[in-house]
Design a protein around this motif. Structure first.
Motif, mmCIF file in Angstrom:
data_model
loop_
_atom_site.group_PDB
_atom_site.id
_atom_site.type_symbol
_atom_site.label_atom_id
_atom_site.label_comp_id
_atom_site.label_asym_id
_atom_site.label_seq_id
_atom_site.Cartn_x
_atom_site.Cartn_y
_atom_site.Cartn_z
ATOM 1 N N MET A 5 0.960 -0.842 -0.092
ATOM 2 C CA MET A 5 -0.382 -0.615 0.067
ATOM 3 C C MET A 5 0.693 1.149 0.058
ATOM 4 O O MET A 5 0.188 2.751 -0.419
ATOM 5 C CB MET A 5 -1.199 -0.032 0.626
ATOM 6 C CG MET A 5 -1.616 -1.324 1.409
ATOM 7 S SD MET A 5 -3.327 -0.724 -0.443
ATOM 8 C CE MET A 5 -4.494 0.785 0.567
ATOM 9 N N ASN A 6 1.962 1.372 0.681
ATOM 10 C CA ASN A 6 3.032 2.665 0.729
ATOM 11 C C ASN A 6 3.449 2.355 -0.320
ATOM 12 O O ASN A 6 4.965 3.923 -0.433
ATOM 13 C CB ASN A 6 3.980 2.611 2.063
ATOM 14 C CG ASN A 6 2.874 2.673 3.119
ATOM 15 O OD1 ASN A 6 1.864 2.626 3.152
ATOM 16 N ND2 ASN A 6 3.264 1.856 4.603
ATOM 17 N N SER A 7 3.903 2.101 -1.561
ATOM 18 C CA SER A 7 4.953 1.561 -2.766
ATOM 19 C C SER A 7 4.423 2.201 -3.600
ATOM 20 O O SER A 7 2.494 2.941 -4.049
ATOM 21 C CB SER A 7 5.105 0.319 -3.535
ATOM 22 O OG SER A 7 3.480 -0.485 -3.752
ATOM 23 N N GLU A 8 4.945 2.569 -4.765
ATOM 24 C CA GLU A 8 4.161 3.610 -6.379
ATOM 25 C C GLU A 8 4.200 2.887 -7.187
ATOM 26 O O GLU A 8 5.169 1.964 -7.356
ATOM 27 C CB GLU A 8 5.854 4.480 -6.711
ATOM 28 C CG GLU A 8 5.472 6.210 -5.492
ATOM 29 C CD GLU A 8 3.954 6.709 -5.367
ATOM 30 O OE1 GLU A 8 3.194 7.176 -6.127
ATOM 31 O OE2 GLU A 8 3.785 7.174 -3.950
ATOM 32 N N PRO A 9 3.097 3.036 -7.785
ATOM 33 C CA PRO A 9 2.204 3.745 -7.595
ATOM 34 C C PRO A 9 0.988 3.689 -6.443
ATOM 35 O O PRO A 9 1.348 2.232 -6.417
ATOM 36 C CB PRO A 9 1.402 3.349 -9.132
ATOM 37 C CG PRO A 9 2.059 1.751 -9.745
ATOM 38 C CD PRO A 9 3.410 2.043 -9.784
ATOM 39 N N LYS A 10 0.100 3.838 -6.080
ATOM 40 C CA LYS A 10 0.119 3.437 -4.901
ATOM 41 C C LYS A 10 -1.896 2.804 -5.402
ATOM 42 O O LYS A 10 -2.381 3.424 -5.885
ATOM 43 C CB LYS A 10 -0.531 4.459 -4.427
ATOM 44 C CG LYS A 10 0.009 5.521 -3.801
ATOM 45 C CD LYS A 10 -0.163 6.258 -2.436
ATOM 46 C CE LYS A 10 1.122 6.432 -1.433
ATOM 47 N NZ LYS A 10 1.834 5.275 -0.749
ATOM 48 N N PRO A 11 -1.210 1.215 -4.879
ATOM 49 C CA PRO A 11 -2.893 0.995 -5.553
ATOM 50 C C PRO A 11 -3.949 0.768 -4.293
ATOM 51 O O PRO A 11 -3.495 0.930 -3.566
ATOM 52 C CB PRO A 11 -2.498 -0.978 -5.625
ATOM 53 C CG PRO A 11 -1.424 -0.641 -4.389
ATOM 54 C CD PRO A 11 -0.530 0.317 -4.905
ATOM 55 N N ARG A 12 -5.266 0.299 -5.015
ATOM 56 C CA ARG A 12 -6.004 0.592 -4.193
ATOM 57 C C ARG A 12 -6.044 -1.396 -3.063
ATOM 58 O O ARG A 12 -5.567 -2.174 -3.837
ATOM 59 C CB ARG A 12 -7.646 0.304 -5.279
ATOM 60 C CG ARG A 12 -7.652 2.001 -5.660
ATOM 61 C CD ARG A 12 -9.270 2.168 -6.396
ATOM 62 N NE ARG A 12 -8.908 1.964 -7.408
ATOM 63 C CZ ARG A 12 -9.389 1.006 -8.075
ATOM 64 N NH1 ARG A 12 -10.612 0.970 -7.834
ATOM 65 N NH2 ARG A 12 -9.269 0.700 -9.940
ATOM 66 N N LEU A 13 -6.805 -1.158 -2.662
ATOM 67 C CA LEU A 13 -6.692 -2.923 -1.636
ATOM 68 C C LEU A 13 -6.899 -3.202 -2.178
ATOM 69 O O LEU A 13 -5.991 -4.502 -2.783
ATOM 70 C CB LEU A 13 -7.594 -2.528 -0.520
ATOM 71 C CG LEU A 13 -7.328 -3.708 0.650
ATOM 72 C CD1 LEU A 13 -6.387 -3.930 1.076
ATOM 73 C CD2 LEU A 13 -8.042 -3.373 2.010
ATOM 74 N N ALA A 14 -8.276 -3.715 -3.525
ATOM 75 C CA ALA A 14 -8.981 -4.358 -4.199
ATOM 76 C C ALA A 14 -7.485 -4.815 -5.187
ATOM 77 O O ALA A 14 -8.050 -6.265 -5.457
ATOM 78 C CB ALA A 14 -10.022 -3.950 -5.042
ATOM 79 N N LEU A 39 -4.865 -6.995 -3.858
ATOM 80 C CA LEU A 39 -5.557 -8.332 -2.999
ATOM 81 C C LEU A 39 -6.235 -9.237 -4.440
ATOM 82 O O LEU A 39 -6.092 -10.629 -4.013
ATOM 83 C CB LEU A 39 -6.569 -8.084 -1.993
ATOM 84 C CG LEU A 39 -6.233 -7.381 -0.488
ATOM 85 C CD1 LEU A 39 -7.401 -7.727 0.111
ATOM 86 C CD2 LEU A 39 -5.084 -9.084 -0.335
ATOM 87 N N SER A 40 -6.100 -8.847 -5.199
ATOM 88 C CA SER A 40 -6.830 -9.671 -6.184
ATOM 89 C C SER A 40 -5.508 -10.583 -7.286
ATOM 90 O O SER A 40 -4.470 -9.837 -6.967
ATOM 91 C CB SER A 40 -7.929 -8.380 -7.791
ATOM 92 O OG SER A 40 -6.461 -8.166 -7.955
ATOM 93 N N PRO A 41 -5.451 -11.752 -7.192
ATOM 94 C CA PRO A 41 -4.635 -12.483 -8.205
ATOM 95 C C PRO A 41 -4.309 -11.579 -9.752
ATOM 96 O O PRO A 41 -3.441 -12.255 -9.619
ATOM 97 C CB PRO A 41 -5.306 -13.830 -7.762
ATOM 98 C CG PRO A 41 -7.196 -13.958 -8.559
ATOM 99 C CD PRO A 41 -6.903 -12.554 -7.586
#
Length: 70
Positions: free
Chosen positions: A55-64, A67-69
């Motif tokens: 979550m703290n990496s760039e680019p910032k992904p959303r949680l979904a 967690l998606s494969p």
């Protein structure tokens, strides 16, 4: 007055631990306790740590997305 250990047939020297033996026993007990707890922390903390780092990496992904494969 006789000690309780002497009354049971044990010599008082048999029941007394030296300071070095006591320290060694306590060190072994605390080391075992610490390793057991470290195992639990590592077991239950690994996935949340990976999510937190992701979550703290760039680019910032959303949680979904994180967690998606796909």
């Amino acid at each position: 007055m006789a000690s309780a250990a002497a009354e049971k047939g044990k010599a008082p020297a048999d029941t007394e631990e030296t300071a070095a033996a006591t320290a060694a026993r306590l060190t072994a007990e605390w080391t075992t306790w610490a390793m057991k707890n470290a195992k639990v922390v590592a077991h239950y903390g690994f996935i949340p740590l990976v999510i937190l780092i992701g979550m703290n990496s760039e680019p910032k992904p959303r949680l979904a997305q994180l967690l998606s494969p796909i």
